[in-house]
Design a protein around this motif. Structure first.
Motif, PDB file in Angstrom:
ATOM      1  N   VAL A  64       0.838  -1.205   0.000  1.00 61.49           N
ATOM      2  CA  VAL A  64       0.000   0.000   0.000  1.00 61.49           C
ATOM      3  C   VAL A  64       0.872   1.254   0.000  1.00 61.49           C
ATOM      4  O   VAL A  64       0.628   2.212  -0.754  1.00 61.49           O
ATOM      5  N   ALA A  87      -8.615   1.593   1.343  1.00 59.75           N
ATOM      6  CA  ALA A  87      -8.210   0.192   1.506  1.00 59.75           C
ATOM      7  C   ALA A  87      -8.085  -0.211   2.972  1.00 59.75           C
ATOM      8  O   ALA A  87      -8.740  -1.182   3.412  1.00 59.75           O
ATOM      9  N   PRO A  88      -7.290   0.466   3.798  1.00 61.45           N
ATOM     10  CA  PRO A  88      -7.213   0.056   5.209  1.00 61.45           C
ATOM     11  C   PRO A  88      -8.502   0.326   5.985  1.00 61.45           C
ATOM     12  O   PRO A  88      -8.821  -0.407   6.928  1.00 61.45           O
ATOM     13  N   ALA A  91     -10.671  -2.604   5.302  1.00 61.39           N
ATOM     14  CA  ALA A  91     -10.201  -3.771   6.046  1.00 61.39           C
ATOM     15  C   ALA A  91     -10.649  -3.702   7.507  1.00 61.39           C
ATOM     16  O   ALA A  91     -11.095  -4.705   8.079  1.00 61.39           O
ATOM     17  N   LEU A 140      -7.612  -5.486   1.827  1.00 58.98           N
ATOM     18  CA  LEU A 140      -6.501  -4.637   1.401  1.00 58.98           C
ATOM     19  C   LEU A 140      -6.185  -4.847  -0.076  1.00 58.98           C
ATOM     20  O   LEU A 140      -5.913  -3.891  -0.811  1.00 58.98           O
TER      21      LEU A 140
END
Length: 250
Positions: A64, A87-88, A91, A140
């Motif tokens: 990332v 993305a995080p 997650a 992710l």
């Protein structure tokens, strides 16, 4: 390493997703994958245990950051950076969603109910379905794909390896991993339109502020090319002499 030889007496199986027996493909695949440990050296088992527990998640975080460093150099990186922020976040949301799922299903770890498994990590006393590691890794990976396809494909490949490792380590059924992949993918993709609609204006505002370097890489100004100035014209001696005579004559 010594396998787990027997189930815990009196442990409640809960609403099992897989029925114990040779005809159950989930359990058959569990034994087939975990059984590979019988032909691998101990050092490789320890390495896979570390990679499956920590290494691949660390690799995804590094991926990332690498993607972030790459997309910042693009002419208009705001949308890609917003995808990387998502993305995080996706997650984390997926793991939070998994908390009530685990509490509802209450599926014990495979080594609790099945003997002869080789357990590569200790301390796993919580429920098995859905796999947090598989959920995190796939969320992710798919989030990376939203930001950048090339990095996203690498991230998804790492997530698939993570899922294999969790079964190899004896801590999850294959269906735990598949459920984690589904949860991570669904959370990331279904909430992506709303998340991107909220994050893109914020990232764009940051890019125009003093913290803009977080979104756009600072461009180093190129040095101006040297300008060739015309050399001063030196008059020919004969010409200058002639001109001087003409001036005196005049």
């Amino acid at each position: 390493m010594a396998g787990v030889e027997s189930a815990v007496p009196g442990a409640s199986a809960g609403p099992e997703l897989a029925v114990d027996g040779a005809s159950n493909p989930d359990i058959d695949l569990l034994y087939d994958i975990n059984g590979l440990t019988k032909s691998t050296p101990d050092w490789l088992d320890r390495a896979i245990g570390f990679v499956g527990e920590y290494g691949l998640l660390i690799a995804l975080v590094v991926l990332v950051l690498w993607c972030w460093a790459s997309v910042r150099r693009r002419p208009e990186p705001e949308v890609s950076v917003a995808g990387l922020v998502w993305a995080p976040l996706a997650a984390g949301i997926a793991v939070l969603i998994n908390i009530p799922i685990r509490g509802f299903v209450e599926r014990p770890r495979p080594f609790v109910d099945h003997s002869g498994l080789e357990l590569l990590v200790d301390g796993k006393s919580d429920f098995s379905f859905v796999s947090d590691h598989a959920t995190l890794a796939m969320a992710l990976g798919v989030g990376l794909f939203v930001a950048n396809r090339k990095f996203g494909l690498i991230g998804i490949a790492l997530a698939l390896v993570e899922g294999f490792c969790r079964v190899f380590m004896g801590v999850h059924y294959p269906t735990d991993v598949v459920g984690g992949f589904a949860l991570g993918t669904a959370t990331t993709l279904l909430l992506a339109p709303l998340a991107m609609a909220l994050l893109t204006p914020v990232v764009t505002a940051v890019s125009r502020s003093r913290a803009g370097f977080l979104v756009r890489a600072r461009r180093v100004p190129l040095p101006h090319p040297a300008v060739d100035l015309p050399e001063p014209r030196v008059a020919d001696d004969a010409t200058d002499t002639g001109s001087g005579r003409n001036d005196l004559a005049a």
